[in-house]
Design a protein around this motif. Structure first.
Motif, PDB file in Angstrom:
ATOM      1  N   ILE A   3     -19.714  31.248 -26.549  1.00 48.39           N
ATOM      2  CA  ILE A   3     -19.994  29.979 -25.873  1.00 48.39           C
ATOM      3  C   ILE A   3     -20.808  29.117 -26.823  1.00 48.39           C
ATOM      4  O   ILE A   3     -21.768  29.554 -27.411  1.00 48.39           O
ATOM      5  N   PHE A   4     -20.417  27.901 -26.975  1.00 47.67           N
ATOM      6  CA  PHE A   4     -21.133  27.025 -27.882  1.00 47.67           C
ATOM      7  C   PHE A   4     -20.918  25.580 -27.472  1.00 47.67           C
ATOM      8  O   PHE A   4     -20.091  25.273 -26.615  1.00 47.67           O
ATOM      9  N   LYS A   5     -21.679  24.742 -28.081  1.00 41.23           N
ATOM     10  CA  LYS A   5     -21.531  23.311 -27.783  1.00 41.23           C
ATOM     11  C   LYS A   5     -20.433  22.734 -28.640  1.00 41.23           C
ATOM     12  O   LYS A   5     -20.382  22.985 -29.820  1.00 41.23           O
ATOM     13  N   LEU A   6     -19.588  21.958 -27.982  1.00 42.81           N
ATOM     14  CA  LEU A   6     -18.497  21.305 -28.704  1.00 42.81           C
ATOM     15  C   LEU A   6     -18.706  19.816 -28.618  1.00 42.81           C
ATOM     16  O   LEU A   6     -18.824  19.272 -27.537  1.00 42.81           O
ATOM     17  N   PHE A   7     -18.818  19.222 -29.745  1.00 44.75           N
ATOM     18  CA  PHE A   7     -18.931  17.772 -29.791  1.00 44.75           C
ATOM     19  C   PHE A   7     -17.707  17.211 -30.487  1.00 44.75           C
ATOM     20  O   PHE A   7     -17.437  17.581 -31.622  1.00 44.75           O
ATOM     21  N   LEU A   8     -16.962  16.365 -29.796  1.00 44.07           N
ATOM     22  CA  LEU A   8     -15.842  15.675 -30.428  1.00 44.07           C
ATOM     23  C   LEU A   8     -16.302  14.260 -30.752  1.00 44.07           C
ATOM     24  O   LEU A   8     -16.659  13.497 -29.853  1.00 44.07           O
ATOM     25  N   LEU A   9     -16.283  13.966 -32.002  1.00 45.48           N
ATOM     26  CA  LEU A   9     -16.705  12.633 -32.454  1.00 45.48           C
ATOM     27  C   LEU A   9     -15.502  11.855 -32.910  1.00 45.48           C
ATOM     28  O   LEU A   9     -14.863  12.207 -33.869  1.00 45.48           O
ATOM     29  N   GLU A  40     -14.135  29.472 -25.825  1.00 38.44           N
ATOM     30  CA  GLU A  40     -13.135  29.273 -26.878  1.00 38.44           C
ATOM     31  C   GLU A  40     -11.787  28.856 -26.301  1.00 38.44           C
ATOM     32  O   GLU A  40     -11.095  28.015 -26.871  1.00 38.44           O
ATOM     33  N   GLU A  41     -11.413  29.438 -25.181  1.00 36.90           N
ATOM     34  CA  GLU A  41     -10.139  29.069 -24.564  1.00 36.90           C
ATOM     35  C   GLU A  41     -10.151  27.608 -24.147  1.00 36.90           C
ATOM     36  O   GLU A  41      -9.162  26.891 -24.293  1.00 36.90           O
ATOM     37  N   ARG A  46      -8.723  21.869 -25.004  1.00 42.73           N
ATOM     38  CA  ARG A  46      -9.150  20.504 -25.333  1.00 42.73           C
ATOM     39  C   ARG A  46      -8.427  20.005 -26.584  1.00 42.73           C
ATOM     40  O   ARG A  46      -8.021  18.853 -26.663  1.00 42.73           O
ATOM     41  N   CYS A  47      -8.275  20.885 -27.574  1.00 39.89           N
ATOM     42  CA  CYS A  47      -7.621  20.470 -28.817  1.00 39.89           C
ATOM     43  C   CYS A  47      -6.129  20.260 -28.611  1.00 39.89           C
ATOM     44  O   CYS A  47      -5.536  19.372 -29.224  1.00 39.89           O
TER      45      CYS A  47
END
Length: 259
Positions: A3-9, A40-41, A46-47
């Motif tokens: 689990i981690f933070k995902l930042f899409l810029l 991760e899933e 998202r991607c």
């Protein structure tokens, strides 16, 4: 599961990326979309959504693949999904081409882009982050001059079918006129033949957005009497604008954006 933070810029940058002369136009302010503590899933989903939005022309102009999606794009480009997407786009183009009753004057035309439409630069982009790195036109020019870009097999089959049906094939690329000789040799060595015309960017076209440049060239085709029935390209700027074809077919390409 990590689990981690995902930042899409996504910076609202217009990356007018012709193979020769990329231009950058900054929008007034950036947009930051934050997705916190995603599994991760969820990141993968998202991607996939980001990639789908790009193919549907729903994204604002973008400069590079988002950092968090770099691995997703790499896996897609090297996997069966990309191959299948190419196959279905070209198959549908072929079905349309066969459905049209061509006139006998030889003026029914099909327009093809070259890079990521007929020829695959995947070997180049594999060495440059699959679109995660900022495009370097000097390095890309060096790659083009090697003349070893392989054919996209599904596109080669469509190309041959289009010729056999009696269409005039016109190649319209953002490559510079200085690459004409190597481009001709590369196309022939990759299996492409008998095109009616190969149009590259001249010095007069330098700096033009791709959508404007290609619209102008299609307009010139129409003035010569051609009926543009089909158009195949990997960028929306290959297909939109003015003097558009009766049917346009968008091939997948999540590695870069050309305005």
């Amino acid at each position: 599961m990590t689990i981690f933070k995902l930042f899409l810029l996504f910076s609202f940058l217009s990356f007018s990326f012709s193979e020769e002369t990329p231009n950058h136009h900054a929008f007034p302010r950036p947009l930051i979309l934050e997705y916190a503590e995603l599994e991760e899933e969820e990141v993968s989903l998202r991607c996939r959504s980001w990639r789908f939005a790009g193919e549907a022309n729903n994204l604002s102009p973008w400069k590079t693949v988002p950092k968090e999606c770099a691995e997703h794009v790499k896996e897609y480009m090297n996997g069966k999904g990309y191959v299948y997407d190419l196959e279905i786009a070209n198959k549908e183009a072929g079905e349309f081409a066969k459905s049209v009753k061509l006139k006998e004057d030889g003026l029914d035309a099909w327009v093809f882009d070259i890079d990521e439409t007929l020829l695959s630069n995947l070997p180049y982009y594999a060495a440059h982050g699959y679109g995660f790195e900022v495009f370097d036109h000097a390095k890309f020019d060096d790659w083009v001059e090697k003349g070893v870009t392989p054919a996209i097999e599904a596109s080669l089959k469509l190309y041959e079918d289009i010729l056999n049906l009696g269409y005039k094939v016109i190649l319209l690329t953002g490559r510079s006129e200085s690459h004409r000789a190597v481009t001709v040799d590369n196309l022939i060595n990759a299996g492409f033949r008998d095109w009616h015309q190969l149009i590259l960017r001249s010095s007069d076209d330098k700096g033009k957005l791709a959508v404007i440049y290609k619209s102008e060239k299609r307009s010139e085709m129409e003035k010569e009497g051609f009926r543009i029935l089909g158009n195949s390209g990997d960028q929306w700027s290959d297909l939109l604008g003015s003097s558009v074809s009766v049917r346009s077919f968008k091939l997948p390409n999540p590695m870069y954006f050309i305005a």
